[in-house]
Design an enzyme around this catalytic site. Structure first.
Site, PDB file in Angstrom:
ATOM      1  N   ASP A 257       0.845  -1.204   0.000  1.00 39.92           N
ATOM      2  CA  ASP A 257       0.000   0.000   0.000  1.00 39.92           C
ATOM      3  C   ASP A 257       0.873   1.244   0.000  1.00 39.92           C
ATOM      4  O   ASP A 257       0.370   2.353  -0.158  1.00 39.92           O
ATOM      5  CB  ASP A 257      -0.918   0.008   1.235  1.00 39.92           C
ATOM      6  CG  ASP A 257      -1.902   1.181   1.185  1.00 39.92           C
ATOM      7  OD1 ASP A 257      -2.588   1.312   0.156  1.00 39.92           O
ATOM      8  OD2 ASP A 257      -1.964   1.958   2.153  1.00 39.92           O
ATOM      9  N   GLU A 262       6.901   6.896  -3.521  1.00 38.99           N
ATOM     10  CA  GLU A 262       5.491   7.106  -3.882  1.00 38.99           C
ATOM     11  C   GLU A 262       5.106   8.578  -4.060  1.00 38.99           C
ATOM     12  O   GLU A 262       4.128   8.897  -4.727  1.00 38.99           O
ATOM     13  CB  GLU A 262       4.563   6.487  -2.827  1.00 38.99           C
ATOM     14  CG  GLU A 262       4.564   7.232  -1.494  1.00 38.99           C
ATOM     15  CD  GLU A 262       3.625   6.606  -0.457  1.00 38.99           C
ATOM     16  OE1 GLU A 262       3.642   5.373  -0.301  1.00 38.99           O
ATOM     17  OE2 GLU A 262       2.882   7.366   0.190  1.00 38.99           O
TER      18      GLU A 262
END
Ligand code: NAD
Length: 346
Positions: A257, A262
């Site tokens: 996740d 990111e």
């Protein structure tokens, strides 16, 4: 004092809707900006008392200096982790508050959702049956019952994850830098956890000490076919070592996740673009890797708690000059939290 002004960075539609609800009486003047807080966008906070930021806003030294120069008095994180803030540098210059817990269930349940999806090939089945392909070839999974799960970090989220795993009849072992005495959890060393676990789930904060805790060396100690779950922070895993571990068939599946790089990709729509990050592209191309875009927190309960706690933090700080949810680098050192002595971090 007039209404406190909050410059709200990295604002998404769901943030706006939960904060507008929490601020329905209009006690704050909130200015929503889609852009992240960076050195270049700092100026948007001119005249504001508070900046409200999320996981991928980079609150480095230069940003802190600029905010302090503009007399912004508070950085209100609307998340639990604060690894994206240079809290040591911020000490004495600007106060930082966070939302320590909003729904640990949301994150623990997402970790389980990723695990079940991965090992029962639900992501594959969804696409196959949409195309009227009802073949079961390549869909064999494995039972969770009787498997050993290693949990790194037994705080709020880790404990809920453990409870859910026990419901599946799994054997739980755990590692925590500060084990919870009397919890009945079977604590082992990190090496033992790597060696014994069929599934490993990370639920600890990211610190300088545990950056890349999952690396070539630790992967080498793991069982062949191990399933790795990371819903904590991307940099706990060395992504390139993970790619190699999967290519060597040592890592059986990865449920991610979060991802170390990111910040430039997650939360944005790149469906019509070529993503420059080759490691991420390689991971996403692998059939046994599932990536979600830092979504584990995203439930309506969590969003509502985040908005309520963030605004309460701001209110408390400006009314009292301190806040129970303040973070500073001294708070992280056992027995050194200045709030305990003076009710203020500085
Ligand atoms: P928590 O503070 O309740 O628990 C963290 C636990 O990790 C504590 O028991 C602590 O002792 C332990 N720990 C600290 N340093 C450690 C280390 N080096 N090695 C092993 N254990 C260590 O935090 P929480 O609410 O359970 O959240 C855990 C993490 O989940 C957060 O730090 C955050 O990074 C992540 N998170 C992710 C999302 C998401 O949407 N993906 C949402 C919320 C939180």
């Amino acid at each position: 004092m007039g209404r406190l002004k909050i410059a709200f960075f990295d604002a998404k539609e769901y943030d706006r809707s939960s904060f507008e609800k929490a601020n329905s009486d209009g006690r704050f003047d909130i200015r929503y900006y889609e852009t992240r807080l960076t050195e270049d966008t700092c100026r948007l906070a001119e005249g504001c008392d508070v900046v409200c930021v999320f996981v991928n806003d980079d609150i480095n030294r230069n940003v802190i200096d600029k905010l302090a120069d503009m007399k912004v008095r508070l950085i209100a994180l609307r998340c639990a982790g604060y690894n994206n803030v240079d809290v040591e540098y911020a000490y004495g210059k600007i106060h930082v508050v966070r939302v320590p817990a909003y729904s640990p269930y949301a994150v623990a349940e997402h970790a389980i959702a990723l695990l079940l999806t991965s090992i029962r090939r639900i992501h594959k089945a969804y696409i196959r049956t949409k195309d009227f392909n009802f073949s079961l070839n390549g869909m064999t999974g494995f039972d969770l019952h009787g498997k050993t799960v290693g949990v790194v970090g037994t705080g709020k989220i880790g404990r809920i994850f453990i409870d859910i795993c026990k419901g599946f009849g799994m054997h739980v072992i755990a590692y925590d830098k500060f084990p919870a005495e009397g919890s009945g959890i079977e604590y082992v060393s990190l090496d033992e956890l790597w060696e014994r676990s069929d599934i490993i789930s990370l639920h600890c904060p990211l610190t300088d000490e545990n950056r890349h805790m999952v690396n070539e060396e630790s992967i080498a100690k793991m069982k062949k076919g191990v399933v790795l779950i990371n819903t904590s922070r991307g940099a706990l895993i060395d992504a390139e070592a993970l790619v190699e571990g999967i290519k060597l068939r040592k890592v059986g599946a990865a449920c991610l996740d979060v991802y170390e790089e990111e910040s430039n990709v997650f939360f944005h729509d790149y469906s019509n673009h070529i993503v420059d990050d080759d490691t991420l592209a390689r991971l996403i191309s692998m059939p046994n890797v599932i990536v979600t875009s830092h979504q584990a927190f995203l439930t309506s309960e969590a969003l509502s708690n985040i908005a309520d706690t963030t605004l309460t933090n701001v209110e408390e700080y400006f009314a009292q000059g301190n806040c129970k949810n303040e973070v500073c680098y001294k708070c992280a050192c056992v027995n050194k939290c200045p709030q305990d002595h003076s009710k203020k971090c500085f």
